[in-house]
Write an enzyme that holds these catalytic residues in place. Structure first.
Site, PDB file in Angstrom:
ATOM      1  N   LYS A 274      26.911  17.715  -2.103  1.00 55.81           N
ATOM      2  CA  LYS A 274      25.926  18.171  -3.082  1.00 55.81           C
ATOM      3  C   LYS A 274      24.915  19.079  -2.381  1.00 55.81           C
ATOM      4  CE  LYS A 274      26.254  14.008  -5.931  1.00 55.81           C
ATOM      5  NZ  LYS A 274      26.719  14.612  -7.193  1.00 55.81           N
ATOM      6  N   ARG A 348      35.294   8.750 -11.452  1.00 55.87           N
ATOM      7  CA  ARG A 348      36.518   8.489 -12.211  1.00 55.87           C
ATOM      8  C   ARG A 348      37.625   7.933 -11.318  1.00 55.87           C
ATOM      9  NH1 ARG A 348      36.545  14.636 -13.953  1.00 55.87           N
ATOM     10  NH2 ARG A 348      34.332  14.156 -13.623  1.00 55.87           N
TER      11      ARG A 348
END
Length: 492
Positions: A274, A348
């Protein structure tokens, strides 16, 4: 320090508390309890309102002292806004405004009379239950890591709620405890709240309550089960993963409701690091896990007559020489292979194995909760969670529960037309869907691991925490999920 709650049956004017909480509308109309105080004090409240010293505007609070004819030394008048527009959000705001006004200072005990004010399409039990939940939320203080700055215990400690429904009070206290439990987990720094810590918390709580049990799977047990997707995410961290499984057994032979919560205790993004700011807020990436644990706490404390299973894949997404990479192909517990397009789409990848694992419990309904996508936040903001399901009945149950308690969700499509966006040349599925419809393609990915299940997905990226340096975990959607379970228990 959590508030202590009781019920009050006495007239407000004679209540022996430090402060009475009453209401006034924007047109200077007073609530019934305020009218009683006005009569006891010889019209003092009405006079103050007429000359502009007492505001009924939304958000206004006025603290009055030593009204004649009133036992309590203080009266807090809370502005309720326009009477014609007074509804659920205005009521909940009034509760919070009152508690925040008394949160610090000399007032230790108060009587909250606004629970007797009519709220459109809501009954007295709702008013009591939600007053407890909203008041406890407003009174919350984070102190776990303050050290020398640790807050003192001054301020409001006891809140009596006007009314006589003991069950509603108990349910409100249970849900408030669940929300607070979830917020505390979410607010802890990531060097405190590791996967191992989440496991310890679950074991401790279950051990303290009859009918609750905990099972913790370590990485070796997960490897034996074939959880290659979850374990791939965990590879780069020194904090080893856990699968936290909590069970509440109070529904006889009925099938359990199963909640799965994303428990990424810190998310660096992995190799796809990030870089655009906000990484300091990634301790909140475990709020899905925190909130399903909080819902478990609420269900257990409320002694709901149902069976509930909570599954939290607790993992840290970090970087070292062993971290998984973009273009890796990993094998999930289901046997499906997954091509990694982005290591920052890791939620996920842990949820898919947890969803596969959860199916062994033969759920009556299976709901996963996750701070899954920034795309959901872009689409829906901080006001509502995103809901996806192919089961209209389940989706409608969850939507209705959220509306009931003003912890709302908004349904997004989960059409088959989105599924080709996850096609991969090298595996059964790609873990990202490209630039468009990111929240929906994430839901589509998860749907492939919930086939044959009555399943729904809640993307809580926008509602799980407040933004900024002073932001905190909100505990959402513990309210929605707890109300849904209350509804299921009532139908049983």
């Amino acid at each position: 320090m959590a508030l202590e709650f009781t019920l009050n049956h006495l007239a407000a004017a004679s209540a022996a508390v430090d402060c009475l909480v009453v209401g006034a509308y924007a047109d200077h109309t007073l609530t019934a309890a305020a009218q009683a105080l006005d009569a006891a004090s010889g019209g003092r409240l009405a006079a103050l309102a007429q000359r502009g010293d007492l505001s009924g505007k939304t958000g206004a609070t006025t603290l009055l002292h030593d009204l004649p004819g009133v036992t309590a030394p203080r009266v807090l008048v809370v502005g309720l806004g326009e009477a014609a527009r007074f509804g659920v959000p205005q009521y909940l705001k009034a509760v919070g405004d009152a508690v925040r006004a008394l949160k610090a200072g000399a007032v230790r005990s108060a009587l909250f009379t606004l629970s007797e004010v009519a709220v459109k399409d809501r009954d007295a039990a709702w008013a009591i239950r939600q007053a407890v939940i909203a008041a406890d939320h407003a009174a919350y203080r984070y102190t776990a890591t303050l050290g020398k700055k640790k807050a003192d215990d001054a301020g409001l400690a006891q809140l009596a709620i006007a009314g006589d429904d003991a069950q509603a009070l108990a349910q409100g206290q249970a849900i408030a405890a669940g929300v607070e439990f979830a917020r505390e987990l979410g607010n802890l720094p990531p060097n405190y709240c590791t996967p191992a810590y989440l496991a310890e918390v679950g074991v401790k709580f279950a051990g303290e309550h009859d009918g609750a049990e905990a099972e913790i799977l370590d990485e070796h047990q997960m490897e034996a089960l074939g959880m290659g997707s979850l374990l791939a995410v965990a590879r780069g961290s020194a904090n080893r993963p856990r699968l936290v499984v909590l069970k509440w057994n109070n529904g006889g032979d009925a099938k359990p409701y199963v909640l799965v919560g994303k428990g990424i205790t810190f998310d660096t993004g992995g190799v796809n690091l990030k870089t655009q700011g906000g990484i300091e807020e990634m301790k909140y990436d475990m709020c899905g896990g925190a909130n399903v644990i909080g819902t478990f706490v609420a269900a257990v404390k409320a002694k709901l007559p149902l069976n509930l299973v909570v599954v939290v894949p607790a993992v840290e997404n970090a970087i070292d020489g062993n971290a998984y990479r973009p273009s890796d192909v990993i094998t999930s517990m289901s046997g499906k292979t997954i091509e990694v397009g982005n290591t920052d789409a890791e939620g996920r990848l842990i949820l898919c194995d947890a969803l596969t694992y959860a199916q062994r419990f033969e759920p009556a309904a299976l709901v996963d909760v996750a701070t899954l996508t920034g795309a959901c936040m872009v689409a829906l903001g901080h006001q509502t969670a995103g809901l996806m399901s192919k089961h209209d009945d389940l989706a409608n149950e969850l939507l209705a529960a959220g509306e009931q308690v003003f912890d709302r969700a908004w349904r997004l499509p989960l059409w088959d037309e989105y599924q080709p966006m996850l096609d991969s040349t090298f595996a059964d599925v790609y873990n990202i869907g490209g630039r468009w419809a990111g929240a929906i393609t994430a839901g589509c990915f998860l749907s492939r691991f919930a086939e044959g299940q009555r399943w729904a997905h809640l993307d809580i990226a926008g509602v799980a925490s407040d933004e900024g340096k002073r932001g905190m975990a909100t505990g959402r959607p513990v309210g929605l999920l707890s109300q849904w379970l209350l509804d299921q228990a009532a139908r049983a």
